[in-house]
Design a protein around this motif. Structure first.
Motif, PDB file in Angstrom:
ATOM      1  N   LYS A 129       0.841  -1.209   0.000  1.00  0.00           N
ATOM      2  CA  LYS A 129       0.000   0.000   0.000  1.00  0.00           C
ATOM      3  C   LYS A 129       0.874   1.257   0.000  1.00  0.00           C
ATOM      4  O   LYS A 129       0.847   2.074   0.913  1.00  0.00           O
ATOM      5  N   THR A 130       1.649   1.360  -1.066  1.00  0.00           N
ATOM      6  CA  THR A 130       2.531   2.493  -1.236  1.00  0.00           C
ATOM      7  C   THR A 130       2.592   2.908  -2.694  1.00  0.00           C
ATOM      8  O   THR A 130       2.372   2.093  -3.593  1.00  0.00           O
ATOM      9  N   LYS A 131       2.892   4.172  -2.924  1.00  0.00           N
ATOM     10  CA  LYS A 131       3.146   4.694  -4.268  1.00  0.00           C
ATOM     11  C   LYS A 131       4.642   4.873  -4.504  1.00  0.00           C
ATOM     12  O   LYS A 131       5.060   5.217  -5.597  1.00  0.00           O
ATOM     13  N   SER A 132       5.430   4.652  -3.462  1.00  0.00           N
ATOM     14  CA  SER A 132       6.882   4.798  -3.553  1.00  0.00           C
ATOM     15  C   SER A 132       7.522   3.485  -4.010  1.00  0.00           C
ATOM     16  O   SER A 132       6.863   2.444  -4.052  1.00  0.00           O
ATOM     17  N   PRO A 133       8.802   3.506  -4.349  1.00  0.00           N
ATOM     18  CA  PRO A 133       9.452   2.290  -4.854  1.00  0.00           C
ATOM     19  C   PRO A 133       9.519   1.166  -3.812  1.00  0.00           C
ATOM     20  O   PRO A 133       9.612   1.415  -2.615  1.00  0.00           O
ATOM     21  N   VAL A 134       9.470  -0.057  -4.320  1.00  0.00           N
ATOM     22  CA  VAL A 134       9.729  -1.250  -3.510  1.00  0.00           C
ATOM     23  C   VAL A 134      10.890  -1.990  -4.159  1.00  0.00           C
ATOM     24  O   VAL A 134      10.824  -2.349  -5.339  1.00  0.00           O
ATOM     25  N   VAL A 135      11.947  -2.201  -3.411  1.00  0.00           N
ATOM     26  CA  VAL A 135      13.115  -2.919  -3.900  1.00  0.00           C
ATOM     27  C   VAL A 135      12.938  -4.400  -3.613  1.00  0.00           C
ATOM     28  O   VAL A 135      12.520  -4.778  -2.517  1.00  0.00           O
ATOM     29  N   ILE A 136      13.235  -5.241  -4.603  1.00  0.00           N
ATOM     30  CA  ILE A 136      13.104  -6.690  -4.457  1.00  0.00           C
ATOM     31  C   ILE A 136      14.490  -7.319  -4.557  1.00  0.00           C
ATOM     32  O   ILE A 136      15.172  -7.181  -5.576  1.00  0.00           O
ATOM     33  N   TYR A 137      14.897  -7.999  -3.503  1.00  0.00           N
ATOM     34  CA  TYR A 137      16.206  -8.653  -3.473  1.00  0.00           C
ATOM     35  C   TYR A 137      16.078 -10.171  -3.630  1.00  0.00           C
ATOM     36  O   TYR A 137      15.115 -10.765  -3.124  1.00  0.00           O
ATOM     37  N   PRO A 138      17.049 -10.817  -4.280  1.00  0.00           N
ATOM     38  CA  PRO A 138      17.157 -12.269  -4.178  1.00  0.00           C
ATOM     39  C   PRO A 138      17.821 -12.596  -2.842  1.00  0.00           C
ATOM     40  O   PRO A 138      19.027 -12.780  -2.752  1.00  0.00           O
ATOM     41  N   SER A 139      17.017 -12.599  -1.777  1.00  0.00           N
ATOM     42  CA  SER A 139      17.567 -12.801  -0.432  1.00  0.00           C
ATOM     43  C   SER A 139      16.470 -13.286   0.492  1.00  0.00           C
ATOM     44  O   SER A 139      15.288 -13.267   0.151  1.00  0.00           O
ATOM     45  N   SER A 140      16.862 -13.650   1.682  1.00  0.00           N
ATOM     46  CA  SER A 140      15.896 -13.933   2.738  1.00  0.00           C
ATOM     47  C   SER A 140      15.450 -12.616   3.356  1.00  0.00           C
ATOM     48  O   SER A 140      15.969 -11.537   3.028  1.00  0.00           O
ATOM     49  N   GLY A 141      14.521 -12.698   4.298  1.00  0.00           N
ATOM     50  CA  GLY A 141      14.122 -11.507   5.029  1.00  0.00           C
ATOM     51  C   GLY A 141      15.270 -10.919   5.824  1.00  0.00           C
ATOM     52  O   GLY A 141      15.336  -9.702   6.035  1.00  0.00           O
ATOM     53  N   THR A 142      16.207 -11.744   6.245  1.00  0.00           N
ATOM     54  CA  THR A 142      17.371 -11.259   6.978  1.00  0.00           C
ATOM     55  C   THR A 142      18.183 -10.296   6.121  1.00  0.00           C
ATOM     56  O   THR A 142      18.676  -9.271   6.600  1.00  0.00           O
ATOM     57  N   GLY A 143      18.317 -10.614   4.839  1.00  0.00           N
ATOM     58  CA  GLY A 143      19.003  -9.705   3.932  1.00  0.00           C
ATOM     59  C   GLY A 143      18.273  -8.376   3.816  1.00  0.00           C
ATOM     60  O   GLY A 143      18.899  -7.306   3.772  1.00  0.00           O
ATOM     61  N   ALA A 144      16.943  -8.428   3.784  1.00  0.00           N
ATOM     62  CA  ALA A 144      16.151  -7.204   3.712  1.00  0.00           C
ATOM     63  C   ALA A 144      16.268  -6.387   4.996  1.00  0.00           C
ATOM     64  O   ALA A 144      16.237  -5.152   4.964  1.00  0.00           O
ATOM     65  N   TRP A 145      16.386  -7.060   6.151  1.00  0.00           N
ATOM     66  CA  TRP A 145      16.680  -6.375   7.418  1.00  0.00           C
ATOM     67  C   TRP A 145      17.966  -5.561   7.279  1.00  0.00           C
ATOM     68  O   TRP A 145      18.035  -4.393   7.617  1.00  0.00           O
ATOM     69  N   GLU A 146      19.021  -6.264   6.817  1.00  0.00           N
ATOM     70  CA  GLU A 146      20.324  -5.634   6.702  1.00  0.00           C
ATOM     71  C   GLU A 146      20.274  -4.461   5.724  1.00  0.00           C
ATOM     72  O   GLU A 146      20.844  -3.392   5.988  1.00  0.00           O
ATOM     73  N   ALA A 147      19.588  -4.639   4.606  1.00  0.00           N
ATOM     74  CA  ALA A 147      19.496  -3.591   3.588  1.00  0.00           C
ATOM     75  C   ALA A 147      18.844  -2.330   4.145  1.00  0.00           C
ATOM     76  O   ALA A 147      19.269  -1.207   3.840  1.00  0.00           O
ATOM     77  N   ALA A 148      17.803  -2.495   4.958  1.00  0.00           N
ATOM     78  CA  ALA A 148      17.099  -1.338   5.520  1.00  0.00           C
ATOM     79  C   ALA A 148      18.030  -0.495   6.373  1.00  0.00           C
ATOM     80  O   ALA A 148      17.969   0.743   6.351  1.00  0.00           O
ATOM     81  N   LEU A 149      18.917  -1.140   7.130  1.00  0.00           N
ATOM     82  CA  LEU A 149      19.858  -0.425   7.988  1.00  0.00           C
ATOM     83  C   LEU A 149      21.018   0.159   7.183  1.00  0.00           C
ATOM     84  O   LEU A 149      21.404   1.325   7.364  1.00  0.00           O
ATOM     85  N   LEU A 150      21.570  -0.640   6.277  1.00  0.00           N
ATOM     86  CA  LEU A 150      22.730  -0.206   5.500  1.00  0.00           C
ATOM     87  C   LEU A 150      22.445   1.042   4.675  1.00  0.00           C
ATOM     88  O   LEU A 150      23.314   1.905   4.513  1.00  0.00           O
ATOM     89  N   ASN A 151      21.239   1.132   4.130  1.00  0.00           N
ATOM     90  CA  ASN A 151      20.934   2.192   3.179  1.00  0.00           C
ATOM     91  C   ASN A 151      20.506   3.506   3.816  1.00  0.00           C
ATOM     92  O   ASN A 151      20.345   4.508   3.112  1.00  0.00           O
ATOM     93  N   THR A 152      20.300   3.520   5.130  1.00  0.00           N
ATOM     94  CA  THR A 152      19.759   4.728   5.752  1.00  0.00           C
ATOM     95  C   THR A 152      20.613   5.291   6.880  1.00  0.00           C
ATOM     96  O   THR A 152      20.381   6.417   7.321  1.00  0.00           O
ATOM     97  N   LEU A 153      21.612   4.531   7.351  1.00  0.00           N
ATOM     98  CA  LEU A 153      22.318   4.917   8.573  1.00  0.00           C
ATOM     99  C   LEU A 153      23.831   4.974   8.374  1.00  0.00           C
ATOM    100  O   LEU A 153      24.353   4.530   7.342  1.00  0.00           O
ATOM    101  N   SER A 154      24.506   5.515   9.358  1.00  0.00           N
ATOM    102  CA  SER A 154      25.957   5.621   9.350  1.00  0.00           C
ATOM    103  C   SER A 154      26.530   4.933  10.589  1.00  0.00           C
ATOM    104  O   SER A 154      25.836   4.763  11.601  1.00  0.00           O
TER     105      SER A 154
END
Length: 397
Positions: free
Chosen positions: A57-82
């Motif tokens: 339920k979004t109009k913004s982009p959704v990124v799809i990875y060939p990964s488990s949910g754990t990879g998506a966890w990591e991606a959320a942190l890597l892409n937004t934080l320092s």
């Protein structure tokens, strides 16, 4: 060849994910692998990238990875934080704890709000902590929407309101790995900045796809975030996605399945999908109460429509019950994890299920309770049947 005799009939996979994959999705994935740089793939890519937005339920982009949910966890942190950023996390259960462990490994400084694992995240506690953070050192609030280890669902709309009430600029990052496609979720309306998802639960697919649904604020944070990233970087992914492609080899056949899953969810209607999960969850909870057993989640406000964690009576091990259910009735039940290992078993009631699927699973549990000599009243299946029958009569009227 195994010496074990063949078991007739279908195995009952009643864990809270991975869930059974419908035949229709299996057939959709049973396709020759195609050129992931060719025009046929472009059509598939554009279709799933647009379609998956309707599930988040979004109009913004959704990124799809060939990964488990754990990879998506990591991606959320890597892409937004320092490195060194403070992150506020809520200990709703085992999977919240695993997410915290990833944050530590990435060089972040997670602050973990402790809980007894028997409820969802308390938005008031989050608000109070953010109000104390007058210097805005906390850069993100991370919450698991549906805690798969405990059967408790957090109210993300209330968490958003808490952040706003504290007038805090922290990002809101939410894990929907076990709730997406099963429980109502609204990425845009609830002001979520990054939503993490996985393929193997409510989307009814095999494991192998991870998702990040983004917000404009998350994309802005991506520009300033300094954590190193390559495979999980959003920038190259979004650039390729514009034309329906991916910067590296995608999980092509899983994407065929994803396209079919999106169609199936909309053919049933998301409102009906969520209502079906609510109905099945209530039927299971009535069965548990009729058995005389305790539900791990104490507050009905946080009851999950995805799974129910059941507390074993003192002196009885949940794994003995699970073994009896599997050995004698071919029913797989979820195990207790970490703090509740051996103390609870989990009944999954998500994905492509109907009333009879749930009744059969509950029958297996009720018989296994007897075989494992667990004190109970043999009334759970009848209680669920009465409830489903009443709901069917109401629907017919």
């Amino acid at each position: 060849m195994s010496n074990e005799p063949r078991r007739a009939g279908r195995h009952f996979l009643q864990i809270p994910g991975p869930t059974p994959v419908p035949d229709r999705i299996l057939r959709a994935m049973d396709m020759p692998v195609i050129d992931h740089r060719g025009p046929e793939f472009k059509k598939l890519g554009l279709k799933v990238l647009a379609g998956v937005k309707t599930i988040f339920k979004t109009k913004s982009p959704v990124v799809i990875y060939p990964s488990s949910g754990t990879g998506a966890w990591e991606a959320a942190l890597l892409n937004t934080l320092s490195s060194g950023d403070k992150v506020l996390m809520y200990e709703t259960g085992h999977f919240a704890a695993l997410w915290k462990a990833i944050a530590v490994k990435l060089g972040l400084q997670p602050e973990f709000i402790a809980s007894d694992w028997r409820s969802g995240a308390d938005a008031k506690v989050i608000e109070a902590r953010l109000r104390d953070d007058s210097g805005h050192a906390i850069k993100a609030v991370c919450v698991v929407h549906n805690e798969t280890s405990t059967g408790a669902t957090s109210r993300i709309d209330e968490v958003r309101q808490a952040i706003d009430a504290a007038r805090h600029p922290a990002l809101l990052i939410v894990d929907t790995i076990s709730s997406l496609g099963s429980i109502d979720y609204r990425h845009d309306e609830w002001g979520v900045d990054v939503t993490v998802g996985g393929s193997q639960k409510g989307l009814m697919l095999p494991p192998g796809l991870g998702f990040n649904a983004l917000s404009p604020k998350a994309l802005a944070a991506n520009k300033s975030g300094k954590l190193p990233k390559s495979y999980f970087g959003w920038e190259e992914m979004l650039a390729s996605n514009t034309d329906g492609y991916f910067p590296y080899t995608p999980a092509t056949n899983l994407l065929y399945g994803l396209a079919e899953a999106i169609d199936m969810l909309h053919e049933e209607g998301l409102v009906r999908v969520f209502a079906r999960h609510d109905r099945h969850a209530e039927g299971v909870r009535r069965a548990v109460r009729a058995w005389g057993l305790e539900i791990l989640c104490k507050d009905p406000k946080y009851y999950s429509s995805v799974l129910t964690a059941v507390v074993m009576p003192e002196g009885h091990n949940a794994d003995n019950l699970r073994k009896a259910a599997l050995d004698h009735f071919d029913v797989s039940l979820g195990t207790g994890l970490a703090k509740v290992a051996g103390k609870v078993f989990r009944i999954g009631h998500l994905g492509d299920t109907n009333d009879l699927t749930i009744i059969a699973a509950l029958a297996g549990v009720e018989m296994a309770l007897s075989l494992a000599n667990v004190p109970h009243k043999a009334a759970g299946v009848a209680a669920a049947m009465d409830y489903f029958t009443k709901m069917a009569k109401t629907a017919a009227a």
